[in-house]
Design a protein around this motif. Structure first.
Motif, PDB file in Angstrom:
ATOM      1  N   VAL A  17      -9.657   5.385 -21.689  1.00 33.86           N
ATOM      2  CA  VAL A  17      -8.444   6.089 -21.280  1.00 33.86           C
ATOM      3  C   VAL A  17      -8.878   7.300 -20.457  1.00 33.86           C
ATOM      4  CG1 VAL A  17      -8.362   7.499 -23.373  1.00 33.86           C
ATOM      5  CG2 VAL A  17      -6.261   7.043 -22.154  1.00 33.86           C
ATOM      6  N   PRO A  18      -8.101   7.683 -19.434  1.00 35.76           N
ATOM      7  CA  PRO A  18      -8.484   8.871 -18.673  1.00 35.76           C
ATOM      8  C   PRO A  18      -8.484  10.104 -19.581  1.00 35.76           C
ATOM      9  CG  PRO A  18      -6.549   7.810 -17.711  1.00 35.76           C
ATOM     10  CD  PRO A  18      -6.912   7.050 -18.921  1.00 35.76           C
ATOM     11  N   LEU A  34       2.061  22.074 -24.901  1.00 34.30           N
ATOM     12  CA  LEU A  34       1.623  20.718 -25.236  1.00 34.30           C
ATOM     13  C   LEU A  34       2.186  20.296 -26.586  1.00 34.30           C
ATOM     14  CD1 LEU A  34      -2.154  20.794 -24.274  1.00 34.30           C
ATOM     15  CD2 LEU A  34      -0.392  19.428 -23.202  1.00 34.30           C
ATOM     16  N   GLY A  35       2.095  21.192 -27.557  1.00 32.43           N
ATOM     17  CA  GLY A  35       2.572  20.866 -28.897  1.00 32.43           C
ATOM     18  C   GLY A  35       4.059  20.589 -28.954  1.00 32.43           C
ATOM     19  N   ARG A  64      -0.818   7.110 -25.716  1.00 34.01           N
ATOM     20  CA  ARG A  64       0.435   7.773 -25.329  1.00 34.01           C
ATOM     21  C   ARG A  64       0.355   9.280 -25.522  1.00 34.01           C
ATOM     22  NH1 ARG A  64       4.865   4.776 -28.528  1.00 34.01           N
ATOM     23  NH2 ARG A  64       5.970   6.689 -28.056  1.00 34.01           N
ATOM     24  N   VAL A  65      -0.350   9.736 -26.555  1.00 30.95           N
ATOM     25  CA  VAL A  65      -0.531  11.177 -26.772  1.00 30.95           C
ATOM     26  C   VAL A  65      -1.334  11.774 -25.624  1.00 30.95           C
ATOM     27  CG1 VAL A  65      -1.619  12.899 -28.254  1.00 30.95           C
ATOM     28  CG2 VAL A  65      -0.325  11.049 -29.283  1.00 30.95           C
ATOM     29  N   THR A  66      -2.412  11.097 -25.242  1.00 25.01           N
ATOM     30  CA  THR A  66      -3.234  11.582 -24.135  1.00 25.01           C
ATOM     31  C   THR A  66      -2.445  11.588 -22.828  1.00 25.01           C
ATOM     32  OG1 THR A  66      -5.180  10.694 -25.237  1.00 25.01           O
ATOM     33  CG2 THR A  66      -5.412  11.247 -22.915  1.00 25.01           C
ATOM     34  N   GLN A  71       0.458  14.548 -18.604  1.00 23.37           N
ATOM     35  CA  GLN A  71       1.700  14.797 -17.880  1.00 23.37           C
ATOM     36  C   GLN A  71       2.053  16.291 -17.897  1.00 23.37           C
ATOM     37  OE1 GLN A  71       5.029  12.976 -19.783  1.00 23.37           O
ATOM     38  NE2 GLN A  71       6.407  13.297 -18.042  1.00 23.37           N
ATOM     39  N   VAL A  72       1.877  16.934 -19.042  1.00 17.84           N
ATOM     40  CA  VAL A  72       2.173  18.374 -19.129  1.00 17.84           C
ATOM     41  C   VAL A  72       1.238  19.161 -18.218  1.00 17.84           C
ATOM     42  CG1 VAL A  72       2.160  20.378 -20.659  1.00 17.84           C
ATOM     43  CG2 VAL A  72       3.161  18.245 -21.432  1.00 17.84           C
ATOM     44  N   PHE A  73      -0.043  18.829 -18.227  1.00 16.22           N
ATOM     45  CA  PHE A  73      -0.982  19.542 -17.353  1.00 16.22           C
ATOM     46  C   PHE A  73      -0.676  19.306 -15.877  1.00 16.22           C
ATOM     47  CE2 PHE A  73      -3.945  19.999 -21.015  1.00 16.22           C
ATOM     48  CZ  PHE A  73      -4.137  21.375 -20.908  1.00 16.22           C
TER      49      PHE A  73
END
Length: 179
Positions: A17-18, A34-35, A64-66, A71-73
């Motif tokens: 995964v990236p 992020l949280g 999906r968490v990663t 996405q947030v970053f």
């Protein structure tokens, strides 16, 4: 950890995964957002890990968490890059333990940018300490049968009746309570 032939390990390509290659200060600066943004996905992943007691079925949730964190970053980089870099740099260089107390001004600038451009509000103090109920869309797993304790009838179904005992020679334990 010792494994047997019966343990089915996932292929390495499944685990690829990236990754999010960021520093500790960068991760700490973005942690509240992020949280909050990835809370439901992260809770689902942790629930899967806790209930199944095996990380293999939860690989897709981990991906999906990663992806959510990535996405947030990406959103932060697109809209509030300069403000975030100033804040993360301050967290990195202002103290030896990545303290936030000397960086409240740059934090306020970053929080304002996040609110104005991304409509993401920093969670209030103690948000992550409060108890919340997570409603999972997936059904609870059935517990696996325990192979180490097969169901065998009890060898001693009941204890035999005991003979009555004589009273204690020097008084019982409740000697001081009776007076």
């Amino acid at each position: 950890m010792v494994l047997t032939k019966e343990v089915d390990l996932p292929q390495f390509t499944t685990l690829t995964v990236p990754e999010i290659n960021v520093s500790t200060a960068t991760l700490m600066a973005a942690a509240p957002y992020l949280g909050k943004h990835c809370e439901s996905v992260n809770n689902e992943f942790m629930l899967c890990r806790q209930e199944l007691n095996d990380p293999r079925p939860c690989i897709e949730l981990g991906k999906r968490v990663t992806a959510c964190a990535m996405q947030v970053f990406k959103k932060i980089k697109k809209e509030c890059k300069d403000e975030f870099n100033q804040y993360a740099n301050c967290v990195d260089k202002s103290s030896g333990d990545y303290g936030f107390k000397d960086c409240r001004k740059t934090q306020a600038v970053f929080d304002t940018c996040m609110m104005e451009k991304l409509c993401m509000e920093r969670p209030d103090f103690g948000y992550f300490c409060r108890g919340r109920i997570h409603k999972s869309p997936s059904a609870p797993p059935t517990p696996p049968p325990c192979p180490c304790h097969p169901k065998v009838p009890d060898a001693t179904p009941s204890l035999p009746d005991c003979k009555p005992r004589y009273p204690a020679r020097f008084g019982g334990r409740s000697y001081y309570m009776t007076e």
